[in-house]
Scaffold this active site. Structure first.
Site, short mmCIF file in Angstrom:
data_model
loop_
_atom_site.label_atom_id
_atom_site.label_comp_id
_atom_site.label_asym_id
_atom_site.label_seq_id
_atom_site.Cartn_x
_atom_site.Cartn_y
_atom_site.Cartn_z
N LYS A 67 37.99 40.97 36.97
CA LYS A 67 37.20 39.74 36.86
C LYS A 67 35.98 39.94 35.97
O LYS A 67 35.30 38.98 35.64
CB LYS A 67 36.75 39.28 38.24
CG LYS A 67 37.90 38.79 39.10
CD LYS A 67 37.42 38.29 40.44
CE LYS A 67 38.60 37.82 41.28
NZ LYS A 67 38.19 37.36 42.60
N CYS A 68 35.72 41.18 35.58
CA CYS A 68 34.54 41.51 34.78
C CYS A 68 34.93 41.59 33.30
O CYS A 68 35.83 42.34 32.93
CB CYS A 68 33.98 42.85 35.25
SG CYS A 68 32.72 43.55 34.16
#
Length: 113
Positions: A10-11
């Site tokens: 998600k980063c």
């Protein structure tokens, strides 16, 4: 060369680190630490190999990590917190035979390739 990417998909920086490795023809072992969690030995090894200690592995953008760091928490307290809440560790971390780095800025990843 063995390359391990401690990764949070998600980063964006973590995704960019994965892309950078793949662009260089490297298919790393990907560890999604938010799913697997951390173990004490791995965190202690990464703290040592990165040269930043446990405090340097903590993600200051996470309120609990910032609170612990601002309070001067020792390595044992930081380790306990990270084991309980894996999100408290900065990402991405790349580990190779040459060493380990927190990939912020992203170019740091090149130091261990």
């Amino acid at each position: 060369m063995t390359v391990v990417l401690y990764h949070n998909p998600k980063c964006s920086t973590s995704r960019n680190a994965l892309a950078l490795l793949r662009d260089r023809g490297i298919e790393p072992t990907v560890v999604e630490y938010l799913k697997t969690g951390w173990d004490r030995a791995t965190l202690e090894r990464l703290a040592s190999r990165t040269g930043v200690g446990m405090a340097g592995l903590m993600r200051r953008k996470e309120a609990e990590a910032k609170t612990l760091l601002d309070a001067g928490a020792d390595d044992d307290a930081l380790l306990a917190a990270a084991l309980a809440q894996p999100i408290l560790i900065e990402r991405p971390i790349v580990e190779t035979d040459k060493g380990a780095v927190v990939g912020r800025p992203l170019e740091r990843v090149l130091e261990v390739l």
